[in-house]
Write a protein that holds these residues in place. Structure first.
Motif, PDB file in Angstrom:
ATOM      1  N   SER A 246       0.810  -1.214   0.000  1.00 46.25           N
ATOM      2  CA  SER A 246       0.000   0.000   0.000  1.00 46.25           C
ATOM      3  C   SER A 246       0.846   1.268   0.000  1.00 46.25           C
ATOM      4  N   ALA A 247       2.020   1.235   0.651  1.00 44.57           N
ATOM      5  CA  ALA A 247       2.881   2.420   0.666  1.00 44.57           C
ATOM      6  C   ALA A 247       3.348   2.774  -0.738  1.00 44.57           C
ATOM      7  N   LEU A 248       3.662   1.753  -1.532  1.00 46.31           N
ATOM      8  CA  LEU A 248       4.090   1.981  -2.913  1.00 46.31           C
ATOM      9  C   LEU A 248       2.948   2.533  -3.751  1.00 46.31           C
ATOM     10  N   MET A 249       1.758   1.970  -3.591  1.00 49.11           N
ATOM     11  CA  MET A 249       0.600   2.445  -4.342  1.00 49.11           C
ATOM     12  C   MET A 249       0.243   3.883  -3.955  1.00 49.11           C
ATOM     13  N   ASP A 250       0.284   4.164  -2.668  1.00 44.19           N
ATOM     14  CA  ASP A 250      -0.035   5.505  -2.170  1.00 44.19           C
ATOM     15  C   ASP A 250       0.958   6.520  -2.717  1.00 44.19           C
ATOM     16  N   CYS A 251       2.235   6.166  -2.643  1.00 48.49           N
ATOM     17  CA  CYS A 251       3.293   7.060  -3.130  1.00 48.49           C
ATOM     18  C   CYS A 251       3.146   7.316  -4.626  1.00 48.49           C
ATOM     19  N   THR A 252       2.881   6.264  -5.386  1.00 43.67           N
ATOM     20  CA  THR A 252       2.738   6.404  -6.836  1.00 43.67           C
ATOM     21  C   THR A 252       1.535   7.273  -7.189  1.00 43.67           C
ATOM     22  N   ALA A 253       0.431   7.044  -6.504  1.00 43.88           N
ATOM     23  CA  ALA A 253      -0.772   7.845  -6.767  1.00 43.88           C
ATOM     24  C   ALA A 253      -0.525   9.322  -6.484  1.00 43.88           C
ATOM     25  N   ASN A 254       0.232   9.609  -5.431  1.00 55.30           N
ATOM     26  CA  ASN A 254       0.450  10.994  -5.020  1.00 55.30           C
ATOM     27  C   ASN A 254       1.345  11.775  -5.987  1.00 55.30           C
ATOM     28  N   VAL A 255       2.223  11.073  -6.727  1.00 57.13           N
ATOM     29  CA  VAL A 255       3.132  11.800  -7.624  1.00 57.13           C
ATOM     30  C   VAL A 255       2.583  11.926  -9.041  1.00 57.13           C
ATOM     31  N   LEU A 256       1.471  11.238  -9.324  1.00 59.03           N
ATOM     32  CA  LEU A 256       0.886  11.356 -10.660  1.00 59.03           C
ATOM     33  C   LEU A 256       0.292  12.747 -10.857  1.00 59.03           C
ATOM     34  N   ASN A 257       0.512  13.298 -12.032  1.00 54.77           N
ATOM     35  CA  ASN A 257       0.094  14.683 -12.263  1.00 54.77           C
ATOM     36  C   ASN A 257      -1.237  14.796 -13.015  1.00 54.77           C
ATOM     37  N   GLU A 258      -1.913  13.669 -13.213  1.00 55.68           N
ATOM     38  CA  GLU A 258      -3.209  13.702 -13.896  1.00 55.68           C
ATOM     39  C   GLU A 258      -4.220  12.912 -13.075  1.00 55.68           C
ATOM     40  N   GLU A 259      -5.371  13.501 -12.840  1.00 60.21           N
ATOM     41  CA  GLU A 259      -6.391  12.844 -12.026  1.00 60.21           C
ATOM     42  C   GLU A 259      -6.861  11.534 -12.653  1.00 60.21           C
ATOM     43  N   GLY A 260      -6.929  11.506 -13.979  1.00 58.80           N
ATOM     44  CA  GLY A 260      -7.362  10.290 -14.652  1.00 58.80           C
ATOM     45  C   GLY A 260      -6.415   9.127 -14.384  1.00 58.80           C
ATOM     46  N   LEU A 261      -5.108   9.407 -14.349  1.00 60.09           N
ATOM     47  CA  LEU A 261      -4.132   8.370 -14.050  1.00 60.09           C
ATOM     48  C   LEU A 261      -4.255   7.914 -12.602  1.00 60.09           C
ATOM     49  N   GLN A 262      -4.529   8.850 -11.713  1.00 57.56           N
ATOM     50  CA  GLN A 262      -4.732   8.486 -10.316  1.00 57.56           C
ATOM     51  C   GLN A 262      -5.917   7.534 -10.173  1.00 57.56           C
ATOM     52  N   ARG A 263      -7.006   7.865 -10.849  1.00 55.37           N
ATOM     53  CA  ARG A 263      -8.197   7.007 -10.785  1.00 55.37           C
ATOM     54  C   ARG A 263      -7.883   5.616 -11.327  1.00 55.37           C
ATOM     55  N   LEU A 264      -7.136   5.573 -12.435  1.00 51.22           N
ATOM     56  CA  LEU A 264      -6.792   4.296 -13.041  1.00 51.22           C
ATOM     57  C   LEU A 264      -5.956   3.455 -12.091  1.00 51.22           C
ATOM     58  N   LEU A 265      -4.940   4.066 -11.473  1.00 47.66           N
ATOM     59  CA  LEU A 265      -4.082   3.328 -10.547  1.00 47.66           C
ATOM     60  C   LEU A 265      -4.872   2.833  -9.338  1.00 47.66           C
ATOM     61  N   ILE A 266      -5.682   3.705  -8.771  1.00 51.50           N
ATOM     62  CA  ILE A 266      -6.446   3.336  -7.582  1.00 51.50           C
ATOM     63  C   ILE A 266      -7.389   2.179  -7.888  1.00 51.50           C
ATOM     64  N   SER A 267      -8.031   2.217  -9.049  1.00 52.45           N
ATOM     65  CA  SER A 267      -8.972   1.153  -9.402  1.00 52.45           C
ATOM     66  C   SER A 267      -8.260  -0.139  -9.774  1.00 52.45           C
ATOM     67  N   THR A 268      -7.015  -0.037 -10.275  1.00 47.53           N
ATOM     68  CA  THR A 268      -6.275  -1.219 -10.710  1.00 47.53           C
ATOM     69  C   THR A 268      -5.600  -1.938  -9.559  1.00 47.53           C
ATOM     70  N   GLN A 269      -5.043  -1.166  -8.637  1.00 45.38           N
ATOM     71  CA  GLN A 269      -4.289  -1.785  -7.545  1.00 45.38           C
ATOM     72  C   GLN A 269      -5.199  -2.615  -6.643  1.00 45.38           C
ATOM     73  N   GLN A 270      -4.638  -3.694  -6.108  1.00 48.91           N
ATOM     74  CA  GLN A 270      -5.377  -4.584  -5.225  1.00 48.91           C
ATOM     75  C   GLN A 270      -4.774  -4.620  -3.831  1.00 48.91           C
ATOM     76  N   SER A 271      -3.876  -3.682  -3.555  1.00 45.60           N
ATOM     77  CA  SER A 271      -3.117  -3.742  -2.317  1.00 45.60           C
ATOM     78  C   SER A 271      -3.837  -3.118  -1.135  1.00 45.60           C
ATOM     79  N   SER A 272      -4.652  -2.095  -1.398  1.00 44.57           N
ATOM     80  CA  SER A 272      -5.191  -1.342  -0.276  1.00 44.57           C
ATOM     81  C   SER A 272      -6.611  -0.863  -0.528  1.00 44.57           C
TER      82      SER A 272
END
Length: 253
Positions: free
Chosen positions: A216-242
């Motif tokens: 979850s720390a890796l997913m959280d960190c990756t989501a926070n550095v993305l500069n596009e909301e659409g990419l954040q949504r994609l990562l959050i929906s794809t990840q299964q860690s948290s």
């Protein structure tokens, strides 16, 4: 952004940095990934292993786990000992795939692994070359301190050398491990912070060898550095860690 269906990550770092294990944990799998060429054709696993043994590797190959096909990974294998030609090929891949007009072929993040098994040489010429010469543009680079558990043994040895009993040494070694990790993290930040294109963020990973390890720390960190909301949504929906990360993002938005 609606046309993006898969989150694409370039994974970099030295051999034996634990890259495959991290990807397995991210995708909640113990299996090896399926491998595809850039056109979606599946490549026979025996053929891939054979080419790796001969020192041949293609960064264009897509690594996909059946347990979570929403992630596509690219592995920049053998970067540490890479020739100038290999470095130039890697840089071309980063530049080309960071600015693809076809959004599904872009890389969205780069995970750069530095193993703590090599804590005595955390930042080598290879790391400095990448962060000084490779402009990733809008694609964020996150440094992953992998195999952080390896710092437990030097911590334990230090206490044993001081004459402590094994029970007390073990009890104190866990805390000392955290101190050593903080020390090396500060060192890496200082060294890479001097580079022309420093990483966006850093995250340490422990116990990745354990099935069900927390990513979850890796997913959280990756989501926070993305500069596009659409990419954040994609990562959050794809990840299964948290699940917590999903809830946090939903509440925040």
């Amino acid at each position: 952004m609606k046309k993006i269906h898969r989150f694409r990550v370039l994974v970099m770092g030295r051999a034996n940095a634990g890259k495959t294990t991290i990807l397995q944990r991210v995708c909640n799998s113990t299996e090896n990934p399926e491998i595809f060429d850039g056109k979606g054709n599946k490549i026979d696993g025996d053929v891939v292993q054979g080419t790796l043994k001969r020192g041949v590797h293609k960064i264009e190959h897509e690594l996909v786990f059946c347990s979570n096909p929403g992630f596509v990974f690219h592995d920049s294998c053998g970067f540490e000992a890479g020739s100038t030609r290999q470095f130039d090929e890697m840089r071309k891949f980063v530049v080309d795939h960071g600015a693809m007009t076809r959004v599904n072929e872009r890389i969205h993040a780069i995970w750069f692994c530095i193993p703590m098994t090599d804590y005595h040489r955390t930042v080598t010429a290879a790391e400095k070359k990448f962060f000084n010469e490779c402009d990733t543009g809008h694609v964020p680079v996150i440094v992953l301190l992998t195999k952080a558990d390896a710092l437990y043994l030097p911590a334990l040895r230090g206490f044993l050398d001081e004459g402590l009993a094994i029970a007390e040494a073990k009890e104190r070694a866990a805390e000392k491990q955290g101190e050593l990790l903080d020390k090396w993290l500060d060192h890496i930040k200082q060294e890479l912070g001097k580079c022309k294109f420093p990483p966006k963020e850093y995250v340490s990973l422990q116990k990745m060898h354990q099935e069900g390890a927390d990513c979850s720390a890796l997913m959280d960190c990756t989501a926070n550095v993305l500069n596009e909301e659409g990419l954040q949504r994609l990562l959050i929906s794809t990840q299964q860690s948290s699940i917590a990360l999903c809830v946090q993002y939903a509440v925040h938005k």
